[in-house]
Structures are given as C-alpha cells and as structure tokens.
Design a protein around this motif. Sequence first.
Motif, PDB file in Angstrom:
ATOM      1  N   ASP A  92      -2.633  11.363 -19.474  1.00  0.00           N
ATOM      2  CA  ASP A  92      -3.316  10.214 -19.543  1.00  0.00           C
ATOM      3  C   ASP A  92      -3.587   9.859 -21.324  1.00  0.00           C
ATOM      4  OD1 ASP A  92      -3.884   7.590 -18.344  1.00  0.00           O
ATOM      5  OD2 ASP A  92      -5.066   8.294 -17.080  1.00  0.00           O
ATOM      6  N   SER A 106      -8.595   2.619 -23.960  1.00  0.00           N
ATOM      7  CA  SER A 106      -7.343   2.011 -24.579  1.00  0.00           C
ATOM      8  C   SER A 106      -6.921   0.884 -24.565  1.00  0.00           C
ATOM      9  CB  SER A 106      -6.840   2.049 -22.747  1.00  0.00           C
ATOM     10  OG  SER A 106      -7.249   1.959 -21.914  1.00  0.00           O
ATOM     11  N   THR A 107      -8.495   0.044 -24.903  1.00  0.00           N
ATOM     12  CA  THR A 107      -8.137  -0.923 -25.107  1.00  0.00           C
ATOM     13  C   THR A 107      -7.700  -1.903 -27.035  1.00  0.00           C
ATOM     14  OG1 THR A 107      -9.882  -2.034 -23.422  1.00  0.00           O
ATOM     15  CG2 THR A 107      -9.271  -3.512 -25.065  1.00  0.00           C
ATOM     16  N   LYS A 166      -0.026  -4.319 -25.714  1.00  0.00           N
ATOM     17  CA  LYS A 166       0.266  -5.634 -25.302  1.00  0.00           C
ATOM     18  C   LYS A 166       0.034  -6.527 -25.795  1.00  0.00           C
ATOM     19  CE  LYS A 166      -4.777  -5.150 -23.704  1.00  0.00           C
ATOM     20  NZ  LYS A 166      -5.268  -5.148 -22.398  1.00  0.00           N
ATOM     21  N   SER A 191      -6.695  -5.172 -15.741  1.00  0.00           N
ATOM     22  CA  SER A 191      -6.703  -3.769 -16.493  1.00  0.00           C
ATOM     23  C   SER A 191      -5.281  -3.722 -16.488  1.00  0.00           C
ATOM     24  CB  SER A 191      -7.590  -3.429 -16.347  1.00  0.00           C
ATOM     25  OG  SER A 191      -6.979  -1.518 -16.774  1.00  0.00           O
ATOM     26  N   GLY A 192      -4.228  -3.698 -17.624  1.00  0.00           N
ATOM     27  CA  GLY A 192      -3.345  -3.726 -16.904  1.00  0.00           C
ATOM     28  C   GLY A 192      -2.554  -2.686 -15.987  1.00  0.00           C
ATOM     29  N   SER A 193      -2.731  -1.512 -16.305  1.00  0.00           N
ATOM     30  CA  SER A 193      -2.141  -0.664 -15.952  1.00  0.00           C
ATOM     31  C   SER A 193      -3.160  -0.553 -14.162  1.00  0.00           C
ATOM     32  CB  SER A 193      -2.617   0.645 -15.987  1.00  0.00           C
ATOM     33  OG  SER A 193      -3.915   0.905 -15.751  1.00  0.00           O
ATOM     34  N   TYR A 198       2.970   2.491 -20.457  1.00  0.00           N
ATOM     35  CA  TYR A 198       2.654   1.033 -20.862  1.00  0.00           C
ATOM     36  C   TYR A 198       1.597   1.059 -22.306  1.00  0.00           C
ATOM     37  CZ  TYR A 198      -1.061  -2.193 -21.221  1.00  0.00           C
ATOM     38  OH  TYR A 198      -2.101  -3.631 -21.275  1.00  0.00           O
ATOM     39  N   ARG A 244      -0.342  -1.522 -11.131  1.00  0.00           N
ATOM     40  CA  ARG A 244       0.845  -0.710 -10.316  1.00  0.00           C
ATOM     41  C   ARG A 244      -0.248  -0.047  -9.388  1.00  0.00           C
ATOM     42  NH1 ARG A 244       1.457   1.252 -15.901  1.00  0.00           N
ATOM     43  NH2 ARG A 244       0.771   2.746 -15.662  1.00  0.00           N
ATOM     44  N   HIS A 294      -4.588  -0.047 -27.306  1.00  0.00           N
ATOM     45  CA  HIS A 294      -3.387  -0.612 -27.217  1.00  0.00           C
ATOM     46  C   HIS A 294      -3.471  -1.580 -28.332  1.00  0.00           C
ATOM     47  CE1 HIS A 294      -2.086  -0.420 -23.152  1.00  0.00           C
ATOM     48  NE2 HIS A 294      -3.373  -0.136 -22.468  1.00  0.00           N
ATOM     49  N   ALA A 298       1.147   6.892 -14.864  1.00  0.00           N
ATOM     50  CA  ALA A 298       1.867   6.852 -15.782  1.00  0.00           C
ATOM     51  C   ALA A 298       2.702   7.552 -15.918  1.00  0.00           C
ATOM     52  CB  ALA A 298       1.107   5.704 -17.252  1.00  0.00           C
TER      53      ALA A 298
HETATM   54  C1  DP6 Z   1      -2.454   5.808 -21.632  1.00  0.00           C
HETATM   55  O1  DP6 Z   1      -4.169  -0.239 -18.369  1.00  0.00           O
HETATM   56  O2  DP6 Z   1      -6.596   0.602 -19.075  1.00  0.00           O
HETATM   57  O3  DP6 Z   1      -2.999   4.750 -18.766  1.00  0.00           O
HETATM   58  O4  DP6 Z   1      -4.960  -2.920 -19.483  1.00  0.00           O
HETATM   59  O5  DP6 Z   1      -6.480  -2.889 -21.891  1.00  0.00           O
HETATM   60  O6  DP6 Z   1      -6.879  -2.158 -18.883  1.00  0.00           O
HETATM   61  P1  DP6 Z   1      -5.585  -2.180 -20.584  1.00  0.00           P
HETATM   62  O7  DP6 Z   1      -5.355  -0.930 -20.433  1.00  0.00           O
HETATM   63  P2  DP6 Z   1      -5.073   0.519 -19.498  1.00  0.00           P
HETATM   64  O8  DP6 Z   1      -3.971   1.083 -19.899  1.00  0.00           O
HETATM   65  C2  DP6 Z   1      -3.791   2.239 -19.989  1.00  0.00           C
HETATM   66  C3  DP6 Z   1      -3.001   2.976 -20.725  1.00  0.00           C
HETATM   67  C4  DP6 Z   1      -2.424   3.875 -20.832  1.00  0.00           C
HETATM   68  C5  DP6 Z   1      -0.813   4.649 -19.484  1.00  0.00           C
HETATM   69  C6  DP6 Z   1      -0.208   4.140 -18.570  1.00  0.00           C
HETATM   70  O9  DP6 Z   1      -0.837   3.796 -17.335  1.00  0.00           O
HETATM   71  O10 DP6 Z   1       0.388   3.103 -18.264  1.00  0.00           O
END
Ligand code: DP6
Length: 355
Positions: free
Chosen positions: A309, A218-219, A35, A160-162, A32, A165, A222, A28
């Motif tokens: 990261d 990361s969960t 959430k 998983s949010g990231s 992100y 992408r 967040h 990234a």
């Molecule tokens: C710091 O996508 O791993 O990499 O949605 O809970 O699975 P979940 O989290 P995740 O969070 C990534 C956080 C990061 C920043 C980013 O990739 O944008």
Amino acid sequence: MNEFINTQKVGNQNINGETTWKSPSNIALVKYWGKYGRQMPANASVSFTLENAFSKTTLKYKNGTGKVVLFFEGEKNEAFGAKIEKFMQSVEDINPFYQELDFEISSTNSFPHSAGIASSASAMSALCMGLCEIENKLFANLSDKDFFLKKASYLSRLASGSASRSVYPKLGQWGEHPEIEGSSNLYAIDVHESVDPIFHTFKNSILIASSAVKEVSSTLGHKMMNENPYADVRFKQANENLAKLMTAMKNGDLDTFMQIVELEALTLHALMMTSNPSFILLQPSTIVMIDSIRKFRKKTRLPVCFTLDAGPNIHLLYPENIATEVQKFIQDELLELCENGVIIEDQVGNGSVKC
Ligand code: DP6
C-alpha cells in the motif's frame, strides 16, 4: 442531472433514528495513484475486499442543521468530526437533506491504528452505507439493492477514492476502462464473478515492517502525480495492467497475476521516489522481505506474491490451499523481520454489511 442527485427535503417530518454498518478495508492489485477534478481517477484500479480489517460505524440522526459530532474508538474526535461535516457539506448539491439533520457518529476499527492498514476506505464506506440507509428510510429512493450499492460507492468515492471499491464483495473495480463492461469513473463495480473462484478465497497476511505514521498522506501523493514526469506513461500502463490482470484472473493464471501485482506495487513506490519532492516509504526490512519472498517462490514454485500500500508493510497474497506452507515460511523467515513480530491475518471478504 445525474441519477445520484436527490434534492428531496426532510421538511417538517420528525426524524430520530439510528443505523450501524460494518465495512472493510481493501488492498489494490492495480493501484489508483493520481486524480483530477472532483475525485476522478487518473487510471482504473481493482482491489481485493478484505474481511477482518473493517470499520463499524453507528449514525444517530435527528432534525438539525448538518452538525456532526464524532466519537472514534469511544472518544470524541473533533478533527475527524470536522472532516466528515465538511464532506457532507461538499455533497450538498447531491444530498441537500444532510444539512437538515444533525449526526452523532461513533466509529471503531477492528485493526489497530498502528497497523498501517488504510483506514479511509473502511471508515468512509461504512459512513456512506449508513448515509444511504438513512436516505432510503426517508425517501424510499434506494430500495433497489444494486442501485443502493452504486450510490454508496459513488458517495464513498467522493469521500476517499479507494473507499468506492470496499462496498462490494471480493473484488471491486473503479474507473472507466474500455474492456470492462459497466466500469465508471463515478463509482466502483462488483467484478468478482468474472474471475476464477480461486481468487474468492485468497489469503492476505499483512507483515508489519513499520507502524510509524506515514510521512506523506495519499492525498498529497495523488497531488504530486500532477507534476510527475512519468505520469502519462504510468496512467497508460495501469490501464494495460488492469486488462492483463483481469484476463489472468479469469483464466486462473497465477503466474501472470503475481507478475502484474508485484509490478504494480513496485511501480507505486517508484512513482513516489520520482515525485518532487521525492519520498521513500519503504523500510530496509521491506526490501529484505521482498527478496526472501521471491527466493522462497523460486525454490518452492508456490504461488505466493506481495503487494504494498502507500506504506512499508508487505501484503502477502496466496491461495488458501497453500496456507500451511506459507504460514511455515512466515514463521521461519519473515516473522523476525516484522516490527515487534506483528503480522495481521486477513483474507478476501464479502463487502459492507448492516449490523
Ligand atoms: C495507494 O483512496 O486513500 O492505496 O482519494 O485522496 O482519499 P483519496 O486517496 P486514497 O488513495 C489510495 C491509494 C492507494 C492505492 C489504491 O488503493 O488504489
């Protein structure tokens, strides 16, 4: 009812098949972090899709009751299997047919677990590309390529949010933003065509400061943003940074690009340090490397910058045309700061592919 819901049933069709997909990790540029609700991002984000760091996942499927058996790197992994089974149950309102099949999933990563590269993005996007392929084989509802990717990104986000992408080539953007046409909280979009081609071939050298397992997932990170006193300011800042970054990338403005990317990396870690409980993922060698990179940039005026990261490893970012100079700098000054001299070479890549 949203466009991704498919309530069609397998019924008494006789099913037995297999599909394999390869999907990359991403790094990234605007982060992100935070959430709400059902995997909705607190702010919009954007990432470079990587090339060499990928997961390769084979799904074997047949009539059944939603059972998942998972092999990771050739060995049965019950915890990972249970996680995927739970994910598939959690999207029963979207794709109830998963519960009419049994799955045997075999997944491998191109990068060692100890490299500290985020594996959820590659693993979950590879899985969801495979699931979409199966869905399309059974119901022919995802034959439009763009819609296939949109649904795969939508499902990946729920896992998983990231990961949302990772399905796109070069540059994936996720999260609703007033200045980005087509942006959505539900799925990521491909924005690589709106930036200068210099960014399509960017290099990413990953300097391993520590390969130890992360102290905080990361969960959990967040979640802690819900209580972080700086959260609202941060979410506003991230959306502003994204607008500035996209303009800089469109114009090939490397100075602004580097300034925002480094600010985003350090802000992510500042947020961790100001959460309660507070945590620090940086290592002393991370800071020494940052200092060295900034001095090198000042001295040479070469456009090289870093991002981070949710871990201590430095992702060095630079255009391909200065790779020789940067490689020499790495060898001369950064290599000795890396744990066991480990560096992973990567670059901007093309997103998920069927094998
Ligand atoms: C710091 O996508 O791993 O990499 O949605 O809970 O699975 P979940 O989290 P995740 O969070 C990534 C956080 C990061 C920043 C980013 O990739 O944008």
